[in-house]
Scaffold this active site. Structure first.
Site, PDB file in Angstrom:
ATOM      1  N   ASP A 149       0.852  -1.193   0.000  1.00  0.00           N
ATOM      2  CA  ASP A 149       0.000   0.000   0.000  1.00  0.00           C
ATOM      3  C   ASP A 149       0.885   1.240   0.000  1.00  0.00           C
ATOM      4  O   ASP A 149       2.091   1.156   0.252  1.00  0.00           O
ATOM      5  CB  ASP A 149      -0.934   0.019   1.219  1.00  0.00           C
ATOM      6  N   GLU A 215       0.167  -0.811   5.757  1.00  0.00           N
ATOM      7  CA  GLU A 215       1.263  -0.235   6.536  1.00  0.00           C
ATOM      8  C   GLU A 215       1.118   1.269   6.715  1.00  0.00           C
ATOM      9  O   GLU A 215       1.393   1.814   7.780  1.00  0.00           O
ATOM     10  CB  GLU A 215       2.600  -0.550   5.865  1.00  0.00           C
TER      11      GLU A 215
END
Lengths: 527, 527
Positions: A149, A215
């Site tokens: 991400d 994250e």
């Protein structure tokens, strides 16, 4: 005859194997392989002993440079922004793209669901991509972590190029959201597998991948997941490697062996029943904001000294050994000022600055919730303000000791104010500091890999920030964790114009591959 | 034979008339009118001399109670929220509604445009409604000000009733946005005209109305407008009356003769080139937020004492005369705690509290722009923070002296910090304090009106807040300004469940009318 150094390693290896013969037979293979003669690689002199498979692997990586850049372009184009609900579908798409890449290369892939997102239960958390490449009981098993991400990005934020359209300039800088954080490093591992396959080089280890998709939004659900999988999916792990941080500068790679922890506090002060008009009430009622700034001013001074009694005494003393460490780091105050964007440094030297960043605690005042924060003027007396501050912790500070000292001090100072307002301090979250031994064989292997690829010894660094999952992996596997960065200090992760230099991506791919070769064969030590 | 007091007034009046014969011939009419015998009105004993026309006017107001409430209901239903762009059309609608009401009653109405809204140029400012009711050169001309816009309101904010649907409970409390601030008082003036017409009572003065539609959003454009109209539309003004504040308590009316001023400052501190990660930079760079709270903590203490040297010396000394004033005010610490919503008062007595509110300066810290202000945790070091604070000023503080002392002190304290951050203090805006003489004939007339309607002498009060337009009217007309509130201290203007008590609305309408009668005839003094 084998050189003395190899004999020493052989003895050590054999003694290790003697303890766990089933797990380390490949060390015999190394022991009888002839050491490579001294030679020049990529323009630099190195006297590292080169593992036999590296040359064809390196050549293949160079050959595949363009396809690897195209792979990164594909990944950057998927707008996997974890913070934005509307982008969740793209985060999931990115997870699937990654799973397909790994499957195509022959990895066994599992997509593990983490359930609903806490606080936004209408969203499913993106899957954790688990992949296993190789399961040879004769090889070591290395667990690598990364995230697929990215931070939000819009051209309007000030990007010079379209953030989700990887753009390579004439200096080889590849601009794009996620290029360095953390799609480049994640693809680095995939490139390593790809290049080995295409070069026909045997893969040196069993590789376990754990790639998450949250994250940049607090790694929701990951800690529990990693803990649960410690004795399951991750059970064969011999060492862990995370490539999700950065070189200290732009020229020299580093290995990172320490992170500061973080205790985050709220200081809540309330009095009036509602926000007040400062004309009507100014001077007649105890103002929570006045109490807050007075207490805030007691915590830390403009030189960054923490004023809370007892905190200093919790810090591990500086050893004689340590003093030299900071001297040796390739870093300058100019580097620091460039990253700061100003010359408002506190300490006069690089050594003192690095020590403040890596091995001393710091206290930052982040802001105030409940006070007036918009542009313009408003004559409000806020009824309730919540000050936010955090302390970066270092060895040997225990979170509970820090919290006790903070609470006692604030309560004592609050009593001196003789205010009738209610004052409460609370720990909002804490994350422990982490320090590994840079002498561990995991680091020794990485050091050799750096020297092999870049022709220099890496800087052994710590970081001032926290990557809580590092400690989680260490605790869940019981194994050493190495932070092995790919990007450089100028990459601007989280900012506009995030980039990864082509050199860092391509040589970084070689580095990750070389690391796997060295860590496959490095004699086990107990550091 | 006339009583001695009337003779005295007659003499005074004639001497006044002697100076300005054309303007005051109606005083002759008063001089030959027989004083009313002592009598009881509305259940209270009063020995005020009643002007002849008041009885039928009062009766008509009582008769019209229900239509007057319906008039307020109509006005409250128009959602004239000046802050919201999408409500601008309703603000204009409210202006037209008001203009129609005044026109229907025979006033000459002008709608004056103020141009585009600064900062939101796609919006036209709502018109200022100017109205002239009567232009008899033999009568005094009284200028009244009010505003027809309101604060935002939504049921979801916590209102017990629909905020734009006037709801009268069994205690006569009329809940609705704008009921007390300021639609009730504005309609009070219209009701006064209405009741006079319907009762067939001659209107005692020439009335000039100035009703604006931007008061809740900074009275944009009004100051310049009033200054420009001082020698034009407002040129005949003999005295000004503003009904846009509140009684000190709930039972006893007050007249307000003073307001504090306000100097609003920004304290801007900047260092790093961009917001920093507190892990990476904590301890190594001077943090603007740390400098800011340290400086903020030097300005004021938890007891509300301003710590800036020299400020105290600017305050007008307390006179012997003055000490008794606060004693006499009908107010208690319980009243104060109710309005505060807590018992977090600084001063132990009502007298000390009132003095702090009315005649001493205060310093409030409003908030910080640029720091982290959202709920939750963020480990940011803000690169630039702008602290906002203001000082409420009182006689004889000059704005420029205050700013000089503030700037010198902050610069001196900033130097002590030995920070490399840039520190700048700036005056964002200032508004001068205002104090009128409560012995002026405008106040004397209002005092008699209060005694007539409520049977008590009003409290003579000041306010801690600022109504800058008060001073503007005083300066533009050169005449005395009286603040004559209608609502009570529990009306919650700007808050949820804003209300106006029916008693305050109906008796308040009588008060405004009675005031016009008394001010028409009050002998001129020079106080």
């Amino acid at each position: 005859m084998l050189p003395a150094s190899v004999v020493a390693r052989l003895r050590f290896s054999i003694s290790s194997v003697g303890r766990t013969p089933a797990l380390r037979p490949n060390l015999h293979r190394f022991a009888f392989a002839a050491p490579h003669p001294r030679r020049t690689y990529y323009g630099c002199i190195t006297d590292s002993k080169m593992a036999p498979q590296l040359d064809p692997f390196f050549q293949k990586v160079d050959e595949l440079k363009q396809p690897f850049i195209e792979r990164l372009r594909e990944a950057v184009a998927i707008q996997s922004v974890s913070a934005q609900a509307e982008s969740r579908i793209d985060v999931v798409k990115m997870g699937h793209w990654l799973a397909n890449q790994l499957t195509d290369l022959g990895a066994e892939v599992e997509m593990r669901e983490l359930g609903k997102e806490p606080g936004r239960e209408f969203l499913d958390l993106p899957p954790v991509i688990l992949a296993r490449y190789g399961s040879d009981p004769k090889k070591r098993t290395i667990l690598v972590y990364g995230h697929y991400d990215v931070q939000p990005a819009q051209k309007e934020d000030g990007w010079a190029t379209e953030p989700f359209d990887l753009t390579v300039d004439d200096k080889g800088r590849m601009f794009g959201r996620g290029s360095t954080d953390d799609k480049g490093p994640v693809l680095g591992w995939i490139n390593v597998i790809d290049a080995h396959k295409k070069a026909g080089v045997e893969f040196p280890v069993n590789l376990l991948c754990c790639f998450e998709g949250m994250e940049e939004f607090g790694s929701l659900g990951l800690e529990e997941f990693v803990k649960a999988e410690g004795p399951k999916y991750f059970k064969d792990t011999d060492a862990v490697c995370i490539s999700d941080n950065y070189w200290l500068g732009t020229e020299k790679p580093c290995l990172t062996y320490g992170l500061r922890g973080c205790n985050y506090y709220s200081l809540t002060i309330s009095g009036p029943g509602q926000d007040l008009h400062s004309g009507v009430f100014g001077g007649t009622a105890h103002e929570p904001m006045t109490d807050l700034v007075t207490l805030f001013s007691k915590l830390v001074d403009s030189q960054g000294n923490i004023l809370i009694p007892g905190i200093k005494e919790l810090i591990a003393p500086i050893t004689d050994d340590e003093q030299g460490l900071y001297d040796a780091i390739t870093y300058s105050m100019d580097d620091f000022h460039i990253s700061l964007g100003s010359e408002t440094s506190i300490m006069p030297t690089k050594e003192a600055t690095l020590m403040r960043r890596w091995r001393f605690p710091s206290l930052s005042l982040h802001g105030v919730e409940g006070a007036y924060s918009a542009p313009g003027c408003k004559t409000v007396i806020p009824a309730k303000v919540i000050g936010k501050f955090s302390i970066r912790t270092v060895p040997n500070m225990k979170s509970e000791d820090v919290t006790r000292l903070v609470t006692e001090f604030i309560n004592a100072e609050a009593a001196k104010l003789q205010t009738k307002n209610k004052i409460e301090v609370a720990l909002m979250h804490d994350g422990k500091w982490w320090v590994a031994s840079p002498k561990h064989w995991n680091f020794a292997a990485a050091t050799k890999a750096v020297k092999q690829v870049f022709g220099v010894d890496p800087d052994m660094t710590r970081e001032g920030g926290s990557i809580p999952i590092t400690l989680t992996f260490e605790e869940a596997t019981g194994k050493n964790v190495l932070l092995l960065p790919m990007g450089s200090s100028t990459d601007a992760p989280h900012s506009i114009n995030e980039k990864l230099d082509t050199r860092n991506y391509i040589e970084g791919t070689k580095l990750l591959g070389a690391y796997l070769h060295y860590v496959a064969e490095e004699p086990i030590n107990k550091a």
